[in-house]
Design a protein around this motif. Structure first.
Motif, short mmCIF file in Angstrom:
data_model
loop_
_atom_site.label_atom_id
_atom_site.label_comp_id
_atom_site.label_asym_id
_atom_site.label_seq_id
_atom_site.Cartn_x
_atom_site.Cartn_y
_atom_site.Cartn_z
N LYS A 128 -41.71 -11.32 1.78
CA LYS A 128 -41.62 -11.33 3.24
C LYS A 128 -41.14 -9.99 3.81
N LYS A 129 -40.55 -9.16 2.98
CA LYS A 129 -40.08 -7.86 3.44
C LYS A 129 -41.18 -6.79 3.37
N SER A 130 -42.34 -7.15 2.84
CA SER A 130 -43.45 -6.22 2.74
C SER A 130 -44.25 -6.19 4.04
N ALA A 131 -44.80 -5.03 4.37
CA ALA A 131 -45.66 -4.91 5.56
C ALA A 131 -47.04 -5.49 5.28
N GLU A 132 -47.41 -5.56 4.00
CA GLU A 132 -48.72 -6.08 3.62
C GLU A 132 -48.60 -6.97 2.37
N PRO A 133 -47.93 -8.10 2.50
CA PRO A 133 -47.73 -8.96 1.33
C PRO A 133 -49.03 -9.64 0.88
N ARG A 134 -49.25 -9.60 -0.43
CA ARG A 134 -50.46 -10.19 -0.99
C ARG A 134 -50.11 -11.12 -2.15
N ILE A 135 -50.72 -12.29 -2.15
CA ILE A 135 -50.58 -13.22 -3.26
C ILE A 135 -51.98 -13.55 -3.76
N VAL A 136 -52.20 -13.31 -5.04
CA VAL A 136 -53.47 -13.69 -5.66
C VAL A 136 -53.16 -14.72 -6.73
N ASN A 137 -53.72 -15.91 -6.55
CA ASN A 137 -53.59 -16.95 -7.56
C ASN A 137 -54.85 -16.91 -8.42
N VAL A 138 -54.68 -16.57 -9.68
CA VAL A 138 -55.84 -16.47 -10.57
C VAL A 138 -56.31 -17.87 -10.92
N SER A 139 -57.46 -18.22 -10.38
CA SER A 139 -58.00 -19.56 -10.55
C SER A 139 -59.25 -19.49 -11.42
N SER A 140 -60.14 -20.41 -11.22
CA SER A 140 -61.40 -20.46 -11.97
C SER A 140 -62.41 -21.25 -11.16
N SER A 141 -63.66 -20.82 -11.22
CA SER A 141 -64.70 -21.60 -10.55
C SER A 141 -64.78 -22.98 -11.16
N GLN A 142 -64.22 -23.13 -12.37
CA GLN A 142 -64.16 -24.43 -13.01
C GLN A 142 -63.29 -25.41 -12.23
N GLY A 143 -62.47 -24.89 -11.33
CA GLY A 143 -61.63 -25.74 -10.49
C GLY A 143 -62.29 -26.14 -9.20
N SER A 144 -63.55 -25.75 -9.01
CA SER A 144 -64.27 -26.11 -7.79
C SER A 144 -64.89 -27.50 -7.93
N ILE A 145 -64.41 -28.43 -7.16
CA ILE A 145 -64.97 -29.79 -7.20
C ILE A 145 -66.41 -29.79 -6.70
N THR A 146 -66.69 -28.94 -5.72
CA THR A 146 -68.05 -28.84 -5.18
C THR A 146 -69.03 -28.40 -6.26
N LEU A 147 -68.68 -27.33 -6.97
CA LEU A 147 -69.59 -26.84 -8.01
C LEU A 147 -69.73 -27.85 -9.15
N HIS A 148 -68.63 -28.46 -9.54
CA HIS A 148 -68.71 -29.38 -10.67
C HIS A 148 -69.34 -30.72 -10.31
N SER A 149 -69.66 -30.90 -9.05
CA SER A 149 -70.40 -32.09 -8.63
C SER A 149 -71.89 -31.79 -8.53
N ASP A 150 -72.27 -30.54 -8.76
CA ASP A 150 -73.65 -30.09 -8.62
C ASP A 150 -74.28 -29.84 -9.99
N PRO A 151 -75.25 -30.64 -10.38
CA PRO A 151 -75.89 -30.45 -11.69
C PRO A 151 -76.55 -29.09 -11.86
N ALA A 152 -76.77 -28.37 -10.75
CA ALA A 152 -77.40 -27.06 -10.83
C ALA A 152 -76.39 -25.96 -11.18
N TYR A 153 -75.10 -26.27 -11.10
CA TYR A 153 -74.05 -25.31 -11.43
C TYR A 153 -74.19 -24.92 -12.90
N LYS A 154 -74.17 -23.62 -13.19
CA LYS A 154 -74.45 -23.16 -14.55
C LYS A 154 -73.43 -23.63 -15.58
N TYR A 155 -72.24 -23.97 -15.12
CA TYR A 155 -71.22 -24.47 -16.05
C TYR A 155 -70.97 -25.96 -15.84
N TYR A 156 -71.98 -26.65 -15.29
CA TYR A 156 -71.84 -28.06 -14.98
C TYR A 156 -71.43 -28.89 -16.20
#
Length: 245
Positions: A128-156
């Motif tokens: 909070k003391k930064s003028a430009e605070p950044r948080i990046v949460n390293v996730s995965s497209s494997q956590g996308s419910i939308t993609l994993h509900s789509d049989p066309a998703y390459k990692y389905y």
């Protein structure tokens, strides 16, 4: 000089992320569960001329360790500009919804979800003391419910109840965190580094750690006019990067 804290940074994508941030002139605190491995990683970077790096012992699943890391960094800087929540685990096998054990779920959630919460909450005052605070949460497209509900998703067909659900939970935490910080200069995003060849996946991924880290660093360095509360996977959307939750 800006400061950054990268969790799980003694190897693989986390290590390369720390390297690329240091190359940008940012002072990087390199979080490592095993301090010896963290020190070895720092020695490697310093041998490359990157002296603006420092190892910090951190086990994201341990409250005392997180508190100690916060105290250690707080003695060195009053401001943290970038937090990259990279540490995580796959959760072991089996990963089937009907066969995975409760202990597997607990371990994966402790590292991939609760660990992010622990670290983020512990370092929020410095951010909070930064003028430009950044948080990046390293996730995965494997956590996308939308993609994993789509049989066309390459990692389905790459299903895994433990790991995938933990990343979906992390994604929701990202959304809520970004919402609570709206109206400020915080930029909070979930970023998928892509299917990368590391020991995390038995070196099966086709991507390189260099490209994976670039995707993370990109969102760690966005300006105050940049996106927040979004989910990015350039592997799945090369044009804009943004994908559906």
């Amino acid at each position: 000089m800006k400061t950054a804290f990268v969790t799980g940074a003694n190897k693989s994508i986390g290590f390369e992320t720390a390297r690329q941030l240091a190359q940008q002139g940012i002072y990087v605190y390199l979080g490592s569960r095993d301090l010896g491995k963290g020190i070895a990683a720092v020695s490697q970077l310093r041998s490359e001329g990157l002296i603006n790096v420092e190892a910090i012992q951190l086990d994201v699943t341990d409250d005392a360790s997180v508190e100690h890391a916060r105290a250690a960094i707080g003695k060195k800087t009053k401001v943290l500009d970038i937090l990259i929540n990279n540490a995580g685990i796959y959760g072991g096998y089996p990963q089937e919804a009907l066969n995975a054990t409760i202990d597997q779920f607990k371990a994966a959630y402790d590292a991939n979800v609760y660990g992010v919460v622990r670290v983020t909450q512990a370092f929020m005052d410095l951010l909070k003391k930064s003028a430009e605070p950044r948080i990046v949460n390293v996730s995965s497209s494997q956590g996308s419910i939308t993609l994993h509900s789509d049989p066309a998703y390459k990692y389905y067909d790459y299903k895994g109840a433990v790991y995938l659900s933990s990343k979906a939970a992390l994604n929701m935490y990202t959304v809520v965190l970004a919402y609570e910080l709206k109206g400020s200069n915080f930029r909070v995003n979930a970023v998928c580094p892509g299917y990368t060849k590391t020991d995390f996946n038995g070196h099966r991924g086709p991507g390189s750690v260099d490209v994976a880290a670039k995707r993370i660093v990109k969102y760690a360095l966005i300006g105050n006019d940049g996106p927040t509360g979004k989910f990015f996977s350039e592997e799945n959307n090369p044009e804009t990067g943004e994908i559906a939750w």
